[in-house]
Scaffold this active site. Structure first.
Site, PDB file in Angstrom:
ATOM      1  NE  ARG A 102     -30.151 -43.133  27.344  1.00 41.70           N
ATOM      2  CZ  ARG A 102     -29.295 -42.527  26.511  1.00 41.70           C
ATOM      3  NH1 ARG A 102     -29.059 -41.242  26.641  1.00 41.70           N
ATOM      4  NH2 ARG A 102     -28.698 -43.184  25.562  1.00 41.70           N
ATOM      5  NE  ARG A 114     -32.794 -42.752  22.974  1.00 41.36           N
ATOM      6  CZ  ARG A 114     -31.498 -42.755  22.680  1.00 41.36           C
ATOM      7  NH1 ARG A 114     -30.842 -41.628  22.741  1.00 41.36           N
ATOM      8  NH2 ARG A 114     -30.892 -43.841  22.336  1.00 41.36           N
ATOM      9  CG  ASP A 147     -29.861 -38.977  23.858  1.00 38.57           C
ATOM     10  OD1 ASP A 147     -29.298 -39.674  24.698  1.00 38.57           O
ATOM     11  OD2 ASP A 147     -29.609 -39.049  22.673  1.00 38.57           O
ATOM     12  CG  ASP A 158     -26.333 -36.440  22.509  1.00 41.72           C
ATOM     13  OD1 ASP A 158     -25.924 -37.239  23.366  1.00 41.72           O
ATOM     14  OD2 ASP A 158     -27.141 -36.753  21.623  1.00 41.72           O
TER      15      ASP A 158
HETATM   16  N1  LIG Z   1     -35.833 -37.293  15.798  1.00 39.51           N
HETATM   17  C1  LIG Z   1     -34.916 -37.881  16.592  1.00 39.51           C
HETATM   18  N2  LIG Z   1     -34.424 -39.088  16.236  1.00 39.51           N
HETATM   19  C2  LIG Z   1     -33.510 -39.651  17.049  1.00 39.51           C
HETATM   20  N3  LIG Z   1     -32.855 -40.860  16.932  1.00 39.51           N
HETATM   21  C3  LIG Z   1     -32.046 -40.974  17.978  1.00 39.51           C
HETATM   22  S1  LIG Z   1     -31.047 -42.311  18.251  1.00 39.51           S
HETATM   23  N4  LIG Z   1     -32.143 -39.899  18.816  1.00 39.51           N
HETATM   24  C4  LIG Z   1     -31.460 -39.679  20.084  1.00 39.51           C
HETATM   25  C5  LIG Z   1     -30.397 -38.627  19.944  1.00 39.51           C
HETATM   26  O1  LIG Z   1     -29.164 -39.233  19.896  1.00 39.51           O
HETATM   27  C6  LIG Z   1     -33.059 -39.043  18.238  1.00 39.51           C
HETATM   28  C7  LIG Z   1     -33.590 -37.773  18.592  1.00 39.51           C
HETATM   29  O2  LIG Z   1     -33.247 -37.146  19.608  1.00 39.51           O
HETATM   30  N5  LIG Z   1     -34.513 -37.249  17.732  1.00 39.51           N
END
Ligand SMILES: Nc1nc2nc(S)n(CCO)c2c(=O)[nH]1
Length: 159
Positions: free
Chosen positions: A84, A93, A96, A98
């Site tokens: 990352r 990325r 991620d 979370d």
């Molecule tokens: N579909 C989708 N859209 C996203 N936008 C972000 S920022 N993220 C990162 C998550 O914080 C995502 C994701 O994991 N999936």
């Protein structure tokens, strides 16, 4: 191991599937973490910063003896190990990781907010979470997950 935690995983660069698989493996290898459930993997339209590849998203249910902050350290280490690079905030990325929910606790600090502050606006989080536990309650929300998903703009983009 009696803390129940739900975590959201996402990747939209490189071998997305491999990044998710490796992240789950690293969680399972940690002696204070037990992976008790993994959702399906969903291909999802990017939300937020839309000029980027589609994501693969999933949610994992773990049991752990780690405190929320100790768990945060572990997730940040795994994100770092899988490459990352903290580039643009909403940008692409490799991985991620979370923390969505930690038991039914509300935690509000500079470094960590639980429930994850944006989870109730994200079908790419709530659809896999619903798959794992349809009855889960989000401490800050009164409505069921099913009702929240039904109102989300990105629900069509989660397959
Ligand atoms: N579909 C989708 N859209 C996203 N936008 C972000 S920022 N993220 C990162 C998550 O914080 C995502 C994701 O994991 N999936």
């Amino acid at each position: 191991m009696d803390n129940h935690v739900y975590m959201a995983l996402g990747s939209n660069i490189g071998d997305r599937l491999q990044y998710l698989r490796e992240a789950v493996k690293k969680l399972a290898e940690h002696e204070e973490i037990l992976v008790v459930g993994t959702s399906s993997i969903y291909e999802t339209a990017p939300v937020g910063y839309v000029q980027q590849n589609k994501f693969l998203n999933m949610v994992v249910h773990i049991r752990t003896s780690l405190s929320p902050f100790a768990l945060l350290e572990v997730t940040q280490k795994i994100e770092h190990q899988l490459g990352r690079k903290r580039g643009i905030r909403w940008g692409p990325r490799t991985l991620d990781l979370d923390i969505l929910l930690y038991n039914h606790e509300n935690i509000e600090t500079e470094r960590l907010t639980i429930p994850h502050p944006r989870m109730t606006e994200r079908a790419f989080v709530l659809v896999p979470l619903f798959e794992l536990n349809a009855d889960i309650r989000i401490p800050t929300m009164k409505r069921s997950i099913a009702l929240i998903i039904d109102e989300l703009p990105d629900k069509e983009g989660v397959r």
